[in-house]
Scaffold this motif. Structure first.
Motif, PDB file in Angstrom:
ATOM      1  N   LYS A 293       0.545   6.256  10.177  1.00  0.00           N
ATOM      2  CA  LYS A 293       1.091   7.487   9.606  1.00  0.00           C
ATOM      3  C   LYS A 293       0.467   7.671   8.220  1.00  0.00           C
ATOM      4  N   HIS A 294      -0.292   8.753   8.061  1.00  0.00           N
ATOM      5  CA  HIS A 294      -0.986   9.031   6.808  1.00  0.00           C
ATOM      6  C   HIS A 294      -0.196  10.054   5.989  1.00  0.00           C
ATOM      7  N   ARG A 295      -0.367  10.005   4.689  1.00  0.00           N
ATOM      8  CA  ARG A 295       0.244  11.002   3.809  1.00  0.00           C
ATOM      9  C   ARG A 295      -0.567  12.293   3.879  1.00  0.00           C
ATOM     10  N   HIS A 296       0.130  13.401   3.694  1.00  0.00           N
ATOM     11  CA  HIS A 296      -0.519  14.712   3.738  1.00  0.00           C
ATOM     12  C   HIS A 296      -0.134  15.467   2.467  1.00  0.00           C
ATOM     13  N   PRO A 297      -1.087  16.138   1.808  1.00  0.00           N
ATOM     14  CA  PRO A 297      -0.754  16.801   0.548  1.00  0.00           C
ATOM     15  C   PRO A 297       0.198  17.983   0.686  1.00  0.00           C
ATOM     16  N   ASN A 298       0.268  18.604   1.855  1.00  0.00           N
ATOM     17  CA  ASN A 298       1.127  19.778   2.023  1.00  0.00           C
ATOM     18  C   ASN A 298       2.338  19.534   2.903  1.00  0.00           C
ATOM     19  N   ASP A 299       2.461  18.358   3.495  1.00  0.00           N
ATOM     20  CA  ASP A 299       3.575  18.062   4.393  1.00  0.00           C
ATOM     21  C   ASP A 299       4.125  16.688   4.030  1.00  0.00           C
ATOM     22  N   HIS A 300       5.347  16.639   3.525  1.00  0.00           N
ATOM     23  CA  HIS A 300       5.907  15.361   3.080  1.00  0.00           C
ATOM     24  C   HIS A 300       6.156  14.393   4.237  1.00  0.00           C
ATOM     25  N   ALA A 301       6.208  14.888   5.476  1.00  0.00           N
ATOM     26  CA  ALA A 301       6.413  14.008   6.624  1.00  0.00           C
ATOM     27  C   ALA A 301       5.135  13.282   7.023  1.00  0.00           C
ATOM     28  N   GLY A 302       3.977  13.761   6.583  1.00  0.00           N
ATOM     29  CA  GLY A 302       2.710  13.124   6.923  1.00  0.00           C
ATOM     30  C   GLY A 302       2.249  13.466   8.327  1.00  0.00           C
ATOM     31  N   PHE A 303       1.206  12.746   8.792  1.00  0.00           N
ATOM     32  CA  PHE A 303       0.703  12.940  10.146  1.00  0.00           C
ATOM     33  C   PHE A 303       0.303  11.585  10.719  1.00  0.00           C
ATOM     34  N   VAL A 304       0.329  11.468  12.052  1.00  0.00           N
ATOM     35  CA  VAL A 304       0.068  10.200  12.744  1.00  0.00           C
ATOM     36  C   VAL A 304      -1.239  10.312  13.510  1.00  0.00           C
ATOM     37  N   ARG A 305      -2.059   9.262  13.402  1.00  0.00           N
ATOM     38  CA  ARG A 305      -3.303   9.166  14.169  1.00  0.00           C
ATOM     39  C   ARG A 305      -3.303   7.838  14.916  1.00  0.00           C
ATOM     40  N   PHE A 306      -3.936   7.832  16.105  1.00  0.00           N
ATOM     41  CA  PHE A 306      -4.077   6.609  16.894  1.00  0.00           C
ATOM     42  C   PHE A 306      -5.475   6.051  16.683  1.00  0.00           C
ATOM     43  N   TYR A 307      -5.564   4.716  16.513  1.00  0.00           N
ATOM     44  CA  TYR A 307      -6.850   4.055  16.288  1.00  0.00           C
ATOM     45  C   TYR A 307      -6.974   2.845  17.209  1.00  0.00           C
ATOM     46  N   CYS A 308      -8.219   2.588  17.664  1.00  0.00           N
ATOM     47  CA  CYS A 308      -8.487   1.353  18.409  1.00  0.00           C
ATOM     48  C   CYS A 308      -8.657   0.219  17.386  1.00  0.00           C
ATOM     49  N   VAL A 309      -8.829  -0.996  17.887  1.00  0.00           N
ATOM     50  CA  VAL A 309      -8.948  -2.153  16.993  1.00  0.00           C
ATOM     51  C   VAL A 309     -10.168  -2.022  16.085  1.00  0.00           C
ATOM     52  N   ALA A 310     -11.258  -1.463  16.610  1.00  0.00           N
ATOM     53  CA  ALA A 310     -12.486  -1.332  15.824  1.00  0.00           C
ATOM     54  C   ALA A 310     -12.351  -0.336  14.675  1.00  0.00           C
ATOM     55  N   HIS A 311     -11.531   0.702  14.822  1.00  0.00           N
ATOM     56  CA  HIS A 311     -11.402   1.744  13.801  1.00  0.00           C
ATOM     57  C   HIS A 311     -10.094   1.678  13.019  1.00  0.00           C
ATOM     58  N   ARG A 312      -9.253   0.719  13.322  1.00  0.00           N
ATOM     59  CA  ARG A 312      -7.946   0.628  12.672  1.00  0.00           C
ATOM     60  C   ARG A 312      -8.111   0.410  11.170  1.00  0.00           C
ATOM     61  N   PRO A 313      -7.479   1.245  10.332  1.00  0.00           N
ATOM     62  CA  PRO A 313      -7.571   1.045   8.886  1.00  0.00           C
ATOM     63  C   PRO A 313      -6.696  -0.129   8.449  1.00  0.00           C
ATOM     64  N   GLU A 314      -7.078  -0.742   7.361  1.00  0.00           N
ATOM     65  CA  GLU A 314      -6.299  -1.848   6.815  1.00  0.00           C
ATOM     66  C   GLU A 314      -5.041  -1.307   6.146  1.00  0.00           C
ATOM     67  N   PRO A 315      -3.958  -2.077   6.166  1.00  0.00           N
ATOM     68  CA  PRO A 315      -2.732  -1.615   5.494  1.00  0.00           C
ATOM     69  C   PRO A 315      -2.971  -1.456   3.996  1.00  0.00           C
ATOM     70  N   LYS A 316      -2.266  -0.531   3.370  1.00  0.00           N
ATOM     71  CA  LYS A 316      -2.425  -0.246   1.949  1.00  0.00           C
ATOM     72  C   LYS A 316      -1.520  -1.098   1.067  1.00  0.00           C
ATOM     73  N   VAL A 317      -0.848  -2.109   1.611  1.00  0.00           N
ATOM     74  CA  VAL A 317       0.074  -2.940   0.845  1.00  0.00           C
ATOM     75  C   VAL A 317      -0.667  -3.678  -0.262  1.00  0.00           C
ATOM     76  N   ALA A 318      -1.865  -4.161   0.006  1.00  0.00           N
ATOM     77  CA  ALA A 318      -2.628  -4.888  -1.002  1.00  0.00           C
ATOM     78  C   ALA A 318      -2.929  -3.999  -2.196  1.00  0.00           C
ATOM     79  N   ALA A 319      -3.160  -2.721  -1.972  1.00  0.00           N
ATOM     80  CA  ALA A 319      -3.444  -1.805  -3.076  1.00  0.00           C
ATOM     81  C   ALA A 319      -2.215  -1.615  -3.958  1.00  0.00           C
ATOM     82  N   VAL A 320      -1.026  -1.581  -3.344  1.00  0.00           N
ATOM     83  CA  VAL A 320       0.195  -1.436  -4.118  1.00  0.00           C
ATOM     84  C   VAL A 320       0.423  -2.663  -4.973  1.00  0.00           C
ATOM     85  N   VAL A 321       0.215  -3.858  -4.415  1.00  0.00           N
ATOM     86  CA  VAL A 321       0.389  -5.095  -5.175  1.00  0.00           C
ATOM     87  C   VAL A 321      -0.612  -5.142  -6.313  1.00  0.00           C
ATOM     88  N   GLU A 322      -1.852  -4.760  -6.050  1.00  0.00           N
ATOM     89  CA  GLU A 322      -2.877  -4.765  -7.092  1.00  0.00           C
ATOM     90  C   GLU A 322      -2.522  -3.771  -8.196  1.00  0.00           C
TER      91      GLU A 322
END
Length: 131
Positions: free
Chosen positions: A51-80
């Motif tokens: 589920k990605h954030r969207h600048p005009n919709d506070h609910a965001g949007f959902v995309r499906f990804y295979c293992v090869a294209h799956r993005p890394e979680p953003k938790v590490a960026a928050v901790v950093e």
């Protein structure tokens, strides 16, 4: 007219965190958002929903990804970011103590003009010296 979001399975997903699609939305095989339209559909047990954030919709949007294209979680960026904030706060000079509170003097009125006398003690209307 009031526009509201409908509640469905997407509301329960956390932002920017990959989740296995088969756990919450079973169904037919579908395509990965990163593979493109020409790629073959993947079974839902091999797809990850993000589920990605969207600048005009506070609910965001959902995309499906295979293992090869799956993005890394953003938790590490928050901790950093928290670490950088703590490091920046330590680098700042210590704040000065708050200034002493201002004590207001009592209001003095001229006995002749009944106007407030300034701190000099001289009435601005009649020129009388008021103690």
């Amino acid at each position: 007219m009031k526009i509201t979001n409908s509640s469905d399975w997407r509301n329960g997903l956390p932002f920017e965190t990959p989740m296995l699609v088969a756990d919450f939305q079973p169904g037919e095989p579908t395509r990965c958002a990163g593979c493109g339209v020409d790629a073959a559909p993947h079974p839902r047990t091999e797809l990850w929903a993000v589920k990605h954030r969207h600048p005009n919709d506070h609910a965001g949007f959902v995309r499906f990804y295979c293992v090869a294209h799956r993005p890394e979680p953003k938790v590490a960026a928050v901790v950093e970011t928290r670490r950088e904030t703590a490091r920046r706060d330590r680098a700042l000079p210590p704040r000065r103590a708050a200034a002493a509170p201002v004590v207001e003097r009592p209001v003095t009125l001229c006995p002749d003009c009944f106007v407030q006398v300034p701190a000099t003690g001289v009435c601005g209307m009649c020129g009388r010296q008021v103690a």
